[in-house]
Design a protein around this motif. Structure first.
Motif, mmCIF file in Angstrom:
data_model
loop_
_atom_site.group_PDB
_atom_site.id
_atom_site.type_symbol
_atom_site.label_atom_id
_atom_site.label_comp_id
_atom_site.label_asym_id
_atom_site.label_seq_id
_atom_site.Cartn_x
_atom_site.Cartn_y
_atom_site.Cartn_z
ATOM 1 N N GLY A 49 8.347 2.862 -43.153
ATOM 2 C CA GLY A 49 8.196 1.565 -41.932
ATOM 3 C C GLY A 49 7.793 2.011 -40.463
ATOM 4 N N GLY A 50 9.084 2.707 -40.267
ATOM 5 C CA GLY A 50 9.183 3.417 -38.827
ATOM 6 C C GLY A 50 7.882 4.468 -38.423
ATOM 7 N N LYS A 51 6.980 4.495 -39.541
ATOM 8 C CA LYS A 51 5.901 5.096 -39.076
ATOM 9 C C LYS A 51 4.626 4.977 -38.940
ATOM 10 C CE LYS A 51 3.527 7.505 -42.537
ATOM 11 N NZ LYS A 51 2.099 6.938 -42.045
ATOM 12 N N SER A 52 5.199 3.897 -39.761
ATOM 13 C CA SER A 52 3.988 2.157 -39.848
ATOM 14 C C SER A 52 4.118 1.729 -38.707
ATOM 15 C CB SER A 52 3.953 1.511 -40.608
ATOM 16 O OG SER A 52 3.861 2.477 -42.007
ATOM 17 N N VAL A 53 5.418 1.548 -37.865
ATOM 18 C CA VAL A 53 5.334 0.473 -37.065
ATOM 19 C C VAL A 53 4.242 2.407 -35.332
ATOM 20 C CG1 VAL A 53 6.813 -0.021 -35.107
ATOM 21 C CG2 VAL A 53 7.188 -0.619 -37.607
ATOM 22 N N ILE A 54 4.784 3.439 -35.663
ATOM 23 C CA ILE A 54 5.087 4.015 -34.412
ATOM 24 C C ILE A 54 3.581 4.447 -34.336
ATOM 25 C CG2 ILE A 54 5.493 6.012 -33.869
ATOM 26 C CD1 ILE A 54 8.366 5.877 -34.740
ATOM 27 N N PHE A 55 2.957 4.387 -35.568
ATOM 28 C CA PHE A 55 1.525 4.687 -35.299
ATOM 29 C C PHE A 55 0.694 4.199 -35.512
ATOM 30 C CE2 PHE A 55 3.818 9.056 -36.434
ATOM 31 C CZ PHE A 55 3.251 10.058 -35.700
ATOM 32 N N LYS A 56 0.926 2.889 -35.252
ATOM 33 C CA LYS A 56 -0.015 1.691 -35.178
ATOM 34 C C LYS A 56 -0.882 1.778 -36.096
ATOM 35 C CE LYS A 56 0.912 0.541 -30.496
ATOM 36 N NZ LYS A 56 2.121 -0.271 -30.535
ATOM 37 N N GLU A 57 -0.028 2.023 -37.618
ATOM 38 C CA GLU A 57 -0.500 1.988 -38.829
ATOM 39 C C GLU A 57 -1.317 -0.063 -38.878
ATOM 40 O OE1 GLU A 57 1.228 3.263 -41.961
ATOM 41 O OE2 GLU A 57 0.882 5.537 -40.694
ATOM 42 N N LYS A 58 -2.239 -0.039 -39.745
ATOM 43 C CA LYS A 58 -2.821 -1.405 -40.181
ATOM 44 C C LYS A 58 -3.547 -1.300 -41.231
ATOM 45 C CE LYS A 58 -5.105 -1.838 -36.017
ATOM 46 N NZ LYS A 58 -5.861 -1.523 -34.673
ATOM 47 N N PRO A 79 10.417 -9.158 -40.029
ATOM 48 C CA PRO A 79 11.867 -8.011 -40.329
ATOM 49 C C PRO A 79 11.229 -7.330 -39.414
ATOM 50 C CG PRO A 79 10.953 -6.961 -42.024
ATOM 51 C CD PRO A 79 9.752 -8.140 -42.118
ATOM 52 N N ILE A 80 12.387 -6.653 -38.014
ATOM 53 C CA ILE A 80 12.118 -5.706 -37.379
ATOM 54 C C ILE A 80 12.167 -4.137 -37.922
ATOM 55 C CG2 ILE A 80 13.592 -5.118 -35.016
ATOM 56 C CD1 ILE A 80 14.390 -7.470 -34.625
ATOM 57 N N TRP A 81 11.038 -3.655 -37.448
ATOM 58 C CA TRP A 81 11.404 -1.664 -37.742
ATOM 59 C C TRP A 81 10.937 -1.296 -36.661
ATOM 60 C CZ3 TRP A 81 6.814 -2.059 -42.372
ATOM 61 C CH2 TRP A 81 6.915 -2.196 -43.525
ATOM 62 N N ALA A 82 11.767 -0.376 -36.189
ATOM 63 C CA ALA A 82 12.212 0.596 -35.347
ATOM 64 C C ALA A 82 11.614 -0.516 -34.153
ATOM 65 C CB ALA A 82 10.868 1.603 -35.286
ATOM 66 N N GLY A 83 12.182 -1.326 -33.836
ATOM 67 C CA GLY A 83 11.977 -2.279 -32.572
ATOM 68 C C GLY A 83 11.616 -2.585 -32.128
ATOM 69 N N THR A 84 10.314 -3.200 -33.819
ATOM 70 C CA THR A 84 9.451 -3.944 -33.163
ATOM 71 C C THR A 84 8.757 -4.968 -34.453
ATOM 72 O OG1 THR A 84 6.796 -4.486 -32.278
ATOM 73 C CG2 THR A 84 7.271 -2.367 -33.498
ATOM 74 N N TYR A 85 8.039 -5.263 -34.787
ATOM 75 C CA TYR A 85 7.203 -5.849 -36.442
ATOM 76 C C TYR A 85 6.493 -5.301 -36.750
ATOM 77 C CZ TYR A 85 3.360 -6.814 -33.500
ATOM 78 O OH TYR A 85 2.324 -6.434 -32.312
ATOM 79 N N ALA A 86 7.146 -5.404 -38.312
ATOM 80 C CA ALA A 86 6.207 -5.120 -38.926
ATOM 81 C C ALA A 86 5.407 -4.730 -39.115
ATOM 82 C CB ALA A 86 6.750 -5.207 -40.639
ATOM 83 N N ALA A 87 4.141 -3.145 -39.343
ATOM 84 C CA ALA A 87 2.409 -2.661 -39.372
ATOM 85 C C ALA A 87 2.319 -4.048 -40.382
ATOM 86 C CB ALA A 87 3.333 -1.652 -40.021
ATOM 87 N N PRO A 88 2.944 -4.423 -41.522
ATOM 88 C CA PRO A 88 1.604 -5.265 -41.923
ATOM 89 C C PRO A 88 0.630 -6.511 -40.645
ATOM 90 C CG PRO A 88 2.965 -5.062 -43.211
ATOM 91 C CD PRO A 88 3.193 -4.842 -42.196
ATOM 92 N N PHE A 89 1.436 -7.287 -39.825
ATOM 93 C CA PHE A 89 1.069 -7.517 -38.892
ATOM 94 C C PHE A 89 0.052 -7.513 -37.585
ATOM 95 C CE2 PHE A 89 4.777 -10.407 -39.823
ATOM 96 C CZ PHE A 89 4.488 -11.377 -39.843
ATOM 97 N N ASN A 90 0.174 -5.345 -37.750
ATOM 98 C CA ASN A 90 -0.682 -5.217 -37.354
ATOM 99 C C ASN A 90 -2.112 -5.243 -37.563
ATOM 100 O OD1 ASN A 90 0.787 -3.676 -35.485
ATOM 101 N ND2 ASN A 90 0.891 -1.674 -36.795
ATOM 102 N N THR A 91 -2.747 -5.747 -38.757
ATOM 103 C CA THR A 91 -3.865 -5.535 -39.409
ATOM 104 C C THR A 91 -3.830 -7.477 -39.788
ATOM 105 O OG1 THR A 91 -2.821 -4.324 -41.653
ATOM 106 C CG2 THR A 91 -4.545 -5.467 -41.736
ATOM 107 N N PHE A 92 -2.839 -8.345 -39.624
ATOM 108 C CA PHE A 92 -3.398 -9.692 -39.163
ATOM 109 C C PHE A 92 -3.545 -9.672 -37.738
ATOM 110 C CE2 PHE A 92 -1.662 -13.965 -38.127
ATOM 111 C CZ PHE A 92 -2.209 -14.491 -39.490
#
Length: 158
Positions: A49-58, A79-92
């Motif tokens: 989860g943290g990796k996905s957020v840090i690397f802004k994965e989509k 949910p909060i992952w590494a201080g921000t929103y979960a990576a699926p929201f990057n895609t959204f």
């Protein structure tokens, strides 16, 4: 006024709150579902989860397209992952442009940093009116009934 609840939930906490809002407001719901499942237990949960957020994965989403334009009010939960929103929201957020809506934000966490998460969500949601924000600490495990009432009170006061 038509409302929509958009959320991602790994362990069920965010889903709990999303369903309360859905039921109370008779809202439509969009649960973000990823093609590849994230681990939901142990060290791997935090690592991936943290990796996905840090690397802004989509991550690829399995959801069908939804017409956001028909909604006046949108609730977004993560949910909060590494201080921000979960990576699926990057895609959204990459696939949908939300403008001129009333937005309610809710986050679930086990360790805080909700202010940073809310700030990041607000950056993605510029051009909208944020009508409220609320946070929960593991609502399924910590006073579930109290958190249900907290959500109902929040909705009434928006």
């Amino acid at each position: 006024m038509k409302s929509l609840v958009i959320y991602y939930s790994l362990e069920g906490d965010t889903k709990l709150i999303a369903n309360i809002i859905k039921n109370e407001l008779n809202s439509d719901v969009l649960e973000l579902r990823t093609k590849k499942q994230y681990p939901n237990k142990g060290f791997k949960k935090y690592l991936w989860g943290g990796k996905s957020v840090i690397f802004k994965e989509k991550p690829k989403l399995l959801n069908k397209y939804i017409d956001i334009s028909i909604y006046d009010k949108i609730f977004i939960g993560t949910p909060i992952w590494a201080g921000t929103y979960a990576a699926p929201f990057n895609t959204f957020f990459n696939e949908y442009k939300i403008k001129n809506k009333e937005i309610g934000l809710f986050v679930c966490h086990g360790g805080g940093r909700s202010n940073k998460c809310f700030d990041n969500l607000k950056k993605e949601l510029k051009g909208n009116k944020i009508i409220g924000e609320i946070e929960y600490t593991n609502p399924l495990k910590n006073n579930k009934e109290e958190n249900i009432q907290k959500t109902l009170n929040w909705i009434k006061n928006l």
